[in-house]
Design a protein around this motif. Structure first.
Motif, PDB file in Angstrom:
ATOM      1  N   ASP A   1       0.842  -1.190   0.000  1.00 29.50           N
ATOM      2  CA  ASP A   1       0.000   0.000   0.000  1.00 29.50           C
ATOM      3  C   ASP A   1       0.877   1.240   0.000  1.00 29.50           C
ATOM      4  O   ASP A   1       2.040   1.174   0.395  1.00 29.50           O
ATOM      5  N   LYS A   2       0.316   2.376  -0.389  1.00 29.60           N
ATOM      6  CA  LYS A   2       1.082   3.629  -0.394  1.00 29.60           C
ATOM      7  C   LYS A   2       1.575   3.963   1.014  1.00 29.60           C
ATOM      8  O   LYS A   2       2.684   4.459   1.185  1.00 29.60           O
ATOM      9  N   PHE A   3       0.741   3.726   2.034  1.00 24.54           N
ATOM     10  CA  PHE A   3       1.193   3.936   3.406  1.00 24.54           C
ATOM     11  C   PHE A   3       1.843   2.667   3.913  1.00 24.54           C
ATOM     12  O   PHE A   3       1.256   1.586   3.857  1.00 24.54           O
ATOM     13  N   VAL A   4       3.061   2.810   4.385  1.00 24.03           N
ATOM     14  CA  VAL A   4       3.831   1.687   4.912  1.00 24.03           C
ATOM     15  C   VAL A   4       4.201   2.052   6.343  1.00 24.03           C
ATOM     16  O   VAL A   4       4.629   3.174   6.614  1.00 24.03           O
ATOM     17  N   THR A   5       4.057   1.115   7.254  1.00 22.82           N
ATOM     18  CA  THR A   5       4.373   1.373   8.655  1.00 22.82           C
ATOM     19  C   THR A   5       5.677   0.686   9.025  1.00 22.82           C
ATOM     20  O   THR A   5       5.830  -0.518   8.839  1.00 22.82           O
ATOM     21  N   GLY A   6       6.606   1.490   9.530  1.00 28.51           N
ATOM     22  CA  GLY A   6       7.902   0.961   9.929  1.00 28.51           C
ATOM     23  C   GLY A   6       7.814   0.120  11.188  1.00 28.51           C
ATOM     24  O   GLY A   6       6.774   0.055  11.856  1.00 28.51           O
ATOM     25  N   GLY A   7       8.917  -0.498  11.520  1.00 28.26           N
ATOM     26  CA  GLY A   7       8.996  -1.374  12.676  1.00 28.26           C
ATOM     27  C   GLY A   7       8.765  -0.683  14.007  1.00 28.26           C
ATOM     28  O   GLY A   7       8.455  -1.335  14.999  1.00 28.26           O
ATOM     29  N   HIS A   8       8.871   0.641  14.030  1.00 34.44           N
ATOM     30  CA  HIS A   8       8.653   1.403  15.261  1.00 34.44           C
ATOM     31  C   HIS A   8       7.382   2.233  15.176  1.00 34.44           C
ATOM     32  O   HIS A   8       7.229   3.229  15.873  1.00 34.44           O
ATOM     33  N   GLY A   9       6.488   1.812  14.297  1.00 34.37           N
ATOM     34  CA  GLY A   9       5.165   2.417  14.213  1.00 34.37           C
ATOM     35  C   GLY A   9       5.087   3.737  13.475  1.00 34.37           C
ATOM     36  O   GLY A   9       4.074   4.419  13.547  1.00 34.37           O
ATOM     37  N   ILE A  10       6.127   4.101  12.744  1.00 31.37           N
ATOM     38  CA  ILE A  10       6.111   5.359  12.002  1.00 31.37           C
ATOM     39  C   ILE A  10       5.528   5.105  10.613  1.00 31.37           C
ATOM     40  O   ILE A  10       6.112   4.364   9.823  1.00 31.37           O
ATOM     41  N   PRO A  11       4.387   5.741  10.296  1.00 32.95           N
ATOM     42  CA  PRO A  11       3.818   5.564   8.965  1.00 32.95           C
ATOM     43  C   PRO A  11       4.522   6.452   7.946  1.00 32.95           C
ATOM     44  O   PRO A  11       4.864   7.595   8.228  1.00 32.95           O
ATOM     45  N   VAL A  12       4.749   5.902   6.764  1.00 33.02           N
ATOM     46  CA  VAL A  12       5.439   6.619   5.699  1.00 33.02           C
ATOM     47  C   VAL A  12       4.601   6.489   4.428  1.00 33.02           C
ATOM     48  O   VAL A  12       4.100   5.403   4.118  1.00 33.02           O
ATOM     49  N   LEU A  13       4.474   7.583   3.702  1.00 32.44           N
ATOM     50  CA  LEU A  13       3.788   7.563   2.414  1.00 32.44           C
ATOM     51  C   LEU A  13       4.836   7.309   1.339  1.00 32.44           C
ATOM     52  O   LEU A  13       5.715   8.138   1.104  1.00 32.44           O
ATOM     53  N   ALA A  14       4.753   6.163   0.694  1.00 32.53           N
ATOM     54  CA  ALA A  14       5.714   5.809  -0.361  1.00 32.53           C
ATOM     55  C   ALA A  14       5.456   6.643  -1.607  1.00 32.53           C
ATOM     56  O   ALA A  14       4.333   7.065  -1.872  1.00 32.53           O
ATOM     57  N   ASP A  15       6.518   6.849  -2.375  1.00 33.15           N
ATOM     58  CA  ASP A  15       6.385   7.576  -3.640  1.00 33.15           C
ATOM     59  C   ASP A  15       5.538   6.817  -4.649  1.00 33.15           C
ATOM     60  O   ASP A  15       4.821   7.418  -5.449  1.00 33.15           O
ATOM     61  N   CYS A  16       5.651   5.491  -4.643  1.00 27.10           N
ATOM     62  CA  CYS A  16       4.932   4.698  -5.630  1.00 27.10           C
ATOM     63  C   CYS A  16       4.796   3.255  -5.150  1.00 27.10           C
ATOM     64  O   CYS A  16       5.429   2.849  -4.175  1.00 27.10           O
ATOM     65  N   LEU A  17       3.987   2.515  -5.869  1.00 25.72           N
ATOM     66  CA  LEU A  17       3.811   1.087  -5.611  1.00 25.72           C
ATOM     67  C   LEU A  17       4.710   0.300  -6.559  1.00 25.72           C
ATOM     68  O   LEU A  17       5.045   0.765  -7.648  1.00 25.72           O
ATOM     69  N   ILE A  18       5.070  -0.891  -6.166  1.00 28.52           N
ATOM     70  CA  ILE A  18       5.995  -1.702  -6.955  1.00 28.52           C
ATOM     71  C   ILE A  18       5.453  -1.987  -8.358  1.00 28.52           C
ATOM     72  O   ILE A  18       6.217  -2.091  -9.316  1.00 28.52           O
TER      73      ILE A  18
END
Length: 180
Positions: free
Chosen positions: A36-53
């Protein structure tokens, strides 16, 4: 173009430090999510990716980067598209960089046979066929590997030195007040 793959559970420092430093060096890098565009890191920080694979092509990239973290690393390893990108990279002489637990993905595929590599302590058993080293960042052939969160800046500066120049990396270190 550089693609850094993100999966839920990725190590935020290892991914975002690299993105920040490469962008400061004017190296085009895209965060690529495997789900998904929003990816959650191992420490709970959500990140909006530039694109999908599904939106990117392997042939457009000069380098593929795998951040570590758990379960981010295993999520990347299980992804068929990530595996296809890595195979394309190996087959076409593209740079592949992996930090922390992520070199295990390369080791499990046999890509590190007779290659010097490093990883997060305790994951060495996954570096099948590699010549395991103990330094902070290692470059061998077209592979860059690094130990973990504490080596993320050095890992990123090494990538800058390879994709731009050593002078560009040193200049950026001075600007960022990086002390070795």
């Amino acid at each position: 173009m550089v693609y850094i793959f993100l999966a839920d559970g990725f190590e935020e420092i290892e991914a975002l430090t690299v993105v920040d430093i490469l962008r400061r060096a004017d190296i085009e890098i895209r965060t690529v999510s495997i789900k998904d565009k929003f990816v959650t890191g191992g420490h709970g920080i959500p990140v909006l990716a530039d694109c999908l694979i599904e939106e990117v092509k392997a042939e457009d990239a000069d380098m593929f980067i795998l951040p570590g973290g758990m379960p981010g690393t295993t999520n990347l390893e299980k992804n068929e598209k990530v595996q296809q990108f890595l195979e394309h990279g190996v087959d076409n002489g593209k740079w592949i960089a992996a930090i922390c637990a992520a070199p295990m993905i390369l080791g499990n595929k046999g890509y590190l046979k007779d290659i010097e590599a490093i990883c997060y302590p305790g994951f060495e058993k996954y570096l099948q066929g590699a010549v395991v080293k103990d330094n902070r960042v290692n470059v061998c052939g077209k592979f860059i590997t690094s130990k973990g969160p504490g080596t993320a800046m050095e890992f990123a500066f090494t990538i800058v030195s390879i994709l731009k120049s050593e002078e560009a990396a040193q200049r950026l270190k001075r600007q960022m007040q990086y002390c070795e």
